[in-house]
Motif scaffolding. Structure first.
Motif, PDB file in Angstrom:
ATOM      1  N   ALA A   1       0.850  -1.192   0.000  1.00 53.12           N
ATOM      2  CA  ALA A   1       0.000   0.000   0.000  1.00 53.12           C
ATOM      3  C   ALA A   1       0.884   1.241   0.000  1.00 53.12           C
ATOM      4  O   ALA A   1       2.109   1.166   0.189  1.00 53.12           O
ATOM      5  N   GLU A   2       0.249   2.399  -0.207  1.00 60.40           N
ATOM      6  CA  GLU A   2       0.964   3.675  -0.244  1.00 60.40           C
ATOM      7  C   GLU A   2       0.792   4.475   1.038  1.00 60.40           C
ATOM      8  O   GLU A   2       1.517   5.447   1.256  1.00 60.40           O
ATOM      9  N   LEU A   3      -0.185   4.091   1.886  1.00 60.77           N
ATOM     10  CA  LEU A   3      -0.508   4.870   3.075  1.00 60.77           C
ATOM     11  C   LEU A   3      -0.592   3.986   4.311  1.00 60.77           C
ATOM     12  O   LEU A   3      -0.765   2.765   4.206  1.00 60.77           O
TER      13      LEU A   3
ATOM     14  N   ASN B   1      -2.777   0.806   5.168  1.00 60.76           N
ATOM     15  CA  ASN B   1      -4.070   1.260   4.633  1.00 60.76           C
ATOM     16  C   ASN B   1      -4.178   0.764   3.196  1.00 60.76           C
ATOM     17  O   ASN B   1      -3.597   1.356   2.287  1.00 60.76           O
ATOM     18  N   VAL B   2      -4.906  -0.334   2.992  1.00 60.90           N
ATOM     19  CA  VAL B   2      -5.011  -0.928   1.660  1.00 60.90           C
ATOM     20  C   VAL B   2      -6.305  -0.536   0.955  1.00 60.90           C
ATOM     21  O   VAL B   2      -6.635  -1.079  -0.093  1.00 60.90           O
ATOM     22  N   ALA B   3      -7.047   0.434   1.511  1.00 63.92           N
ATOM     23  CA  ALA B   3      -8.293   0.866   0.866  1.00 63.92           C
ATOM     24  C   ALA B   3      -7.979   1.556  -0.467  1.00 63.92           C
ATOM     25  O   ALA B   3      -7.044   2.357  -0.543  1.00 63.92           O
ATOM     26  N   PRO B   4      -8.740   1.235  -1.526  1.00 60.21           N
ATOM     27  CA  PRO B   4      -8.498   1.906  -2.810  1.00 60.21           C
ATOM     28  C   PRO B   4      -8.847   3.377  -2.739  1.00 60.21           C
ATOM     29  O   PRO B   4      -9.774   3.790  -2.044  1.00 60.21           O
TER      30      PRO B   4
END
Length: 373
Positions: A359-361, A369-372
């Motif tokens: 993830a990026e966050l 935070n893997v939410a799109p």
């Protein structure tokens, strides 16, 4: 004046070209300020000996009055599939003084006609990450060997236990109903006297999508097949002038590999217990592997990807920080966005599951935070 950086179709010494009239380019260097080219002469030969004698048996452009040094189109005899050619160029400066000939550059043609592909498309139905292998024996001295290969969606080729080439995620992404790219590799040094083995591993890539991915993608994804497939042809030339062609066909053998699931959107599942040590080397026992059936031929036209810069590994990153926000969870922060994959060494009981997420966050608690977005 010195002529350097010779390129054919924008590539230095390319192999596997399928352009029937390739284009030549070079750079000019001169210590005199304001110097420029007033004419050029290109020689193309089937052997460097012709150039050593100042001849181009395939093409001699003659002296052409022109300042052009980019994309000069070949205008000589017809070029042959798989054949290697040698070329050099000289130029006249603005004072009409001629330079020495450049150093000799090369280019090599790919398979120019569909019927020259003697290999067949093969697949292993029911397997998402299949392995394929073929053993063969060489009893003569090898002078040149090339592997022509395309695997849909992705492939990795191996010879005698070693990876072929330095490409990653081949072939390049195209609409496979229109164009399918194949790569050409020089594998001369990977072959050995006696027993040899070729191995190929496939992945789904953009050729096959899982049902879950298709259902949840709001834009719709074009699918091309149910299982990954591969076409390959090994061309070997011997010192006595004879040749040998080994293509993918139903005589190859296949089995499931350690990649039990792979999807471009949903990642992959790798089971180390399914590794087949030595599967890509000679004298491996493949008695329990299965025979193959021919696969349906894809609709797209085969084209060489020699002029397309391949994806390659260019850097290895180490994590800048490592944290443990909660038991059993370790977060590695590399400090930047990048395209790549994780190299991880773990130990534990056989069958232990290790889950890797990207993830990026981060959430406020430090977890991923893997939410799109």
């Amino acid at each position: 004046m010195e002529l350097t950086n010779l390129r054919c179709e924008y590539v230095s010494n390319p192999i596997g070209l399928d352009v029937l009239a390739p284009r030549f380019s070079w750079e000019l260097h001169d210590s005199k300020r304001g110097q420029q080219q007033s004419a050029y002469q290109i020689l193309v030969a089937s052997s460097p000996e012709f150039l050593d004698a100042g001849r181009g048996d395939m093409w001699d452009s003659g002296r052409v009055s022109s300042a052009q040094s980019l994309n000069i189109e070949y205008a000589g005899k017809a070029l042959g599939s798989g054949d290697a050619y040698y070329w050099q160029v000289r130029a006249w400066d603005k004072d009409h003084q001629v330079s020495p000939y450049s150093s000799i550059a090369t280019f090599e043609m790919g398979l120019l006609q569909p019927e020259e592909w003697q290999g067949e498309w093969i697949s292993s139905e029911g397997s998402a990450g299949p392995l394929f292998r073929k053993e063969f024996t060489l009893d003569k001295s090898v002078t040149r060997a090339r592997l022509y290969i395309s695997g849909l969606g992705y492939y990795e080729a191996r010879l005698n236990g070693l990876k072929v080439g330095d490409h990653a995620l081949d072939p390049g992404w195209t609409d496979y109903d229109k164009t399918i790219l194949y790569a050409t590799f020089d594998v001369t040094r990977l072959l050995q006297p006696g027993a040899n083995a070729c191995g190929i591993m496939l992945g789904n890539g953009r050729f096959v999508y899982g049902e879950t991915t298709l259902q949840k993608n709001p834009h719709g994804l074009k699918t091309y097949g149910k299982w990954p497939l591969v076409l390959a042809q090994l061309m070997i030339e011997f010192a006595d002038g004879s040749t040998l062609k080994i293509g993918t066909d139903t005589a190859w053998k296949t089995t499931d590999g350690p990649l039990v699931f792979n999807d471009l959107y949903d990642g992959e599942r790798y089971d180390a217990r399914l590794e087949k040590s030595g599967w890509d080397a000679p004298e491996y026992d493949d008695g329990e592997w299965s025979r193959l059936q021919k696969a349906s031929v894809p609709a797209g036209t085969l084209r060489s990807q020699t002029t397309c810069p391949p994806i390659k590994i260019n850097h290895t990153l180490l994590p800048q920080t490592i944290s443990t926000p909660k038991p059993g969870v370790v977060v590695y922060d590399f400090g930047q966005n990048f395209t790549g994959w994780v190299k991880l060494r773990v130990s534990g009981p056989r069958g232990t599951e290790v889950k890797i997420r990207h993830a990026e966050l981060l959430h406020r608690d430090g977890t991923l935070n893997v939410a799109p977005n």
